[in-house]
Motif scaffolding. Sequence first.
Motif, PDB file in Angstrom:
ATOM      1  N   UNK A  87     115.182  57.233  68.340  1.00 44.82           N
ATOM      2  CA  UNK A  87     113.780  57.598  68.570  1.00 44.82           C
ATOM      3  C   UNK A  87     113.048  56.420  69.211  1.00 44.82           C
TER       4      UNK A  87
ATOM      5  N   UNK B 194      94.963  47.745  72.020  1.00 48.16           N
ATOM      6  CA  UNK B 194      94.310  47.590  70.715  1.00 48.16           C
ATOM      7  C   UNK B 194      92.932  46.955  70.814  1.00 48.16           C
TER       8      UNK B 194
ATOM      9  N   UNK C 200     106.065  60.046  70.865  1.00 45.97           N
ATOM     10  CA  UNK C 200     107.228  59.888  70.000  1.00 45.97           C
ATOM     11  C   UNK C 200     108.368  60.713  70.594  1.00 45.97           C
TER      12      UNK C 200
ATOM     13  N   UNK D 158      95.847  49.392  63.663  1.00 41.92           N
ATOM     14  CA  UNK D 158      96.506  50.639  64.058  1.00 41.92           C
ATOM     15  C   UNK D 158      97.774  50.832  63.236  1.00 41.92           C
TER      16      UNK D 158
ATOM     17  N   UNK E 166     103.884  62.089  65.440  1.00 42.32           N
ATOM     18  CA  UNK E 166     103.249  60.868  64.953  1.00 42.32           C
ATOM     19  C   UNK E 166     101.784  61.143  64.643  1.00 42.32           C
TER      20      UNK E 166
ATOM     21  N   UNK F 243      93.609  54.611  63.903  1.00 40.84           N
ATOM     22  CA  UNK F 243      93.107  53.439  64.615  1.00 40.84           C
ATOM     23  C   UNK F 243      91.711  53.134  64.075  1.00 40.84           C
TER      24      UNK F 243
ATOM     25  N   UNK G 242     105.100  49.996  62.246  1.00 39.66           N
ATOM     26  CA  UNK G 242     104.185  50.564  63.249  1.00 39.66           C
ATOM     27  C   UNK G 242     102.845  49.853  63.272  1.00 39.66           C
TER      28      UNK G 242
ATOM     29  N   UNK H  53     104.276  59.564  60.131  1.00 40.71           N
ATOM     30  CA  UNK H  53     105.052  60.614  60.781  1.00 40.71           C
ATOM     31  C   UNK H  53     105.106  61.835  59.871  1.00 40.71           C
TER      32      UNK H  53
ATOM     33  N   UNK I  25     100.881  54.062  62.248  1.00 40.07           N
ATOM     34  CA  UNK I  25     101.360  55.412  62.544  1.00 40.07           C
ATOM     35  C   UNK I  25     102.155  55.998  61.378  1.00 40.07           C
TER      36      UNK I  25
ATOM     37  N   UNK J  45      94.260  43.610  65.873  1.00 41.35           N
ATOM     38  CA  UNK J  45      93.559  42.571  66.623  1.00 41.35           C
ATOM     39  C   UNK J  45      92.534  41.923  65.701  1.00 41.35           C
TER      40      UNK J  45
ATOM     41  N   UNK K 102      99.992  47.338  63.981  1.00 45.13           N
ATOM     42  CA  UNK K 102      99.587  46.230  64.855  1.00 45.13           C
ATOM     43  C   UNK K 102      98.075  46.172  64.858  1.00 45.13           C
TER      44      UNK K 102
ATOM     45  N   UNK L 163     105.388  54.046  58.224  1.00 44.35           N
ATOM     46  CA  UNK L 163     106.339  53.141  58.866  1.00 44.35           C
ATOM     47  C   UNK L 163     105.621  51.814  59.038  1.00 44.35           C
TER      48      UNK L 163
ATOM     49  N   UNK M 179      98.593  58.794  64.185  1.00 44.19           N
ATOM     50  CA  UNK M 179      98.190  57.394  64.307  1.00 44.19           C
ATOM     51  C   UNK M 179      96.745  57.196  63.865  1.00 44.19           C
TER      52      UNK M 179
ATOM     53  N   UNK N  47     109.965  56.382  61.582  1.00 46.70           N
ATOM     54  CA  UNK N  47     110.587  56.570  62.895  1.00 46.70           C
ATOM     55  C   UNK N  47     111.922  57.315  62.801  1.00 46.70           C
ATOM     56  N   UNK N  48     112.507  57.393  61.586  1.00 49.31           N
ATOM     57  CA  UNK N  48     113.831  57.984  61.425  1.00 49.31           C
ATOM     58  C   UNK N  48     113.808  59.415  60.900  1.00 49.31           C
TER      59      UNK N  48
ATOM     60  N   UNK O 133     107.927  50.737  68.950  1.00 48.44           N
ATOM     61  CA  UNK O 133     108.966  50.563  67.930  1.00 48.44           C
ATOM     62  C   UNK O 133     109.934  51.721  68.052  1.00 48.44           C
TER      63      UNK O 133
END
Lengths: 262, 262
Positions: free
Chosen positions: A250, A173, A195, B252, B191, B195, B144, B256, B254, B148, B146, B141, B193, B173-174, A146
């Motif tokens: 980014x 994943x 990132x 997952x 970042x 999981x 971000x 920031x 993320x 399974x 995703x 975010x 993350x 992300x910004x 992203x």
Amino acid sequence: MRTATAYVHGYSATEARRLGDQADTLAELLHHDTGYPAGSRVLEVGCGVGAQTVHLVAGSPAAAITAVDVSAASLAAARDRVGDRVRWCRADLFALPFQDGEFEHLFVCFVLEHLPDPVAALHALRRVLRPGGTVTVIEGDHGSAFYHPASPHAQHTIDCLVRLQPGDALIGRRLHPLLTAAGFRDVAVTPRTVHADDAHPHLVAGFTHNTFVAMVEAVRDRALTAGLTTEARWREGIADLRRTGDPGGTFTYTFFKATGVG
Amino acid sequence: MRTATAYVHGYSATEARRLGDQADTLAELLHHDTGYPAGSRVLEVGCGVGAQTVHLVAGSPAAAITAVDVSAASLAAARDRVGDRVRWCRADLFALPFQDGEFEHLFVCFVLEHLPDPVAALHALRRVLRPGGTVTVIEGDHGSAFYHPASPHAQHTIDCLVRLQPGDALIGRRLHPLLTAAGFRDVAVTPRTVHADDAHPHLVAGFTHNTFVAMVEAVRDRALTAGLTTEARWREGIADLRRTGDPGGTFTYTFFKATGVG
């Protein structure tokens, strides 16, 4: 294992350079915690042009490393890059010329994502792993990308790559269930997120542009041939994707690293 | 600053518990590298029910911490949670009752994502920061996420939350361009993350279910009222989202974390 028909990114000199840029930029993030003891027998499967092998060797300077790939041309390039410190071997992943339990450690980086049946591949690898030995698998996940500015046009080009990649471009994943299904135990997966922003111009160049955008751009002709896109739509999408590397932009992407015991 | 109209997640007891679960599960990931010196003057802005404040205090046991929020009820809950170790203050972010440069450090966690103009908010905060002092901003975010098994139905429910959140649910992300635009220098974003898979049942419970799915579920009525979904579609999406926490599933996300100098 990368085969000439299955490896979506191709075998060009440009692609070899891209793989080198990717590996060098990401080495610390992906490989800092991999180090095998002196004398331990390590097998890298699907070494390609040796882009990761060079870091494997750096992290385990006294391990006994064997690297296999199905492509003779890739192996020649890998030998040019890394030298004779590694035992090079041309072989198919499903017909490895090694005895059961011959290796203490397996290392598999950016390989499973190109295969139609990753669990079968992991089973084949487990045969040559000593019981109690370790496997390390590193894969990307193109669904993890992203970026800012967000853009449906840019996303369209990524979606084309995902659709065109044989195997599973979203495999990262799934590493925990895949290794578990192949019979590995004590499976542990950690995300490794890149990132790239204005504070990291080397990542913008080395990852956003020279790794990710370059990878997407390389499927342009196939996306057009397959009727997934048009020239105008593709051009707009790539321009938007590149824009994420401009000042104020980014780009974020997550790799996954899994370890397990055989 | 969370206002009664702007804070999409609401002020219920369920939401207060969700915020606590989230903060405790993620404390190490988000806060391990924040620690302010003894006696330094720290301002937390938008402390809400104190879910993050408790970790701020733990990481900086001898700092002089002030926490502000616009909601008296939230401040009361925060005081119940954290005690009188912190100076509590009801105030609007755009009308802070402090002198210019009164604080050496600013701490802002899960606040900017709810605001229509985060750069204006950062400007207002910078006024009370001593020149050369630091700002720390942590945001999520939702783009971000995703998981399974992948599911367009599950994604639909997340998309509803993104559309219903005042402010920007994709703000993480910004952070680099936002802090830069507000005049902070030496901006650095990392970042963080999460999981969640079968190896981490506490993350599956504490993050996938009790943090993320709970947050999405909380906008159900508003999504129906706004005509963004139907009862059947919503039910199917939430079921698929929950499935990512079942054995073999993964999730997952993320966050920031940004730091900068005023």
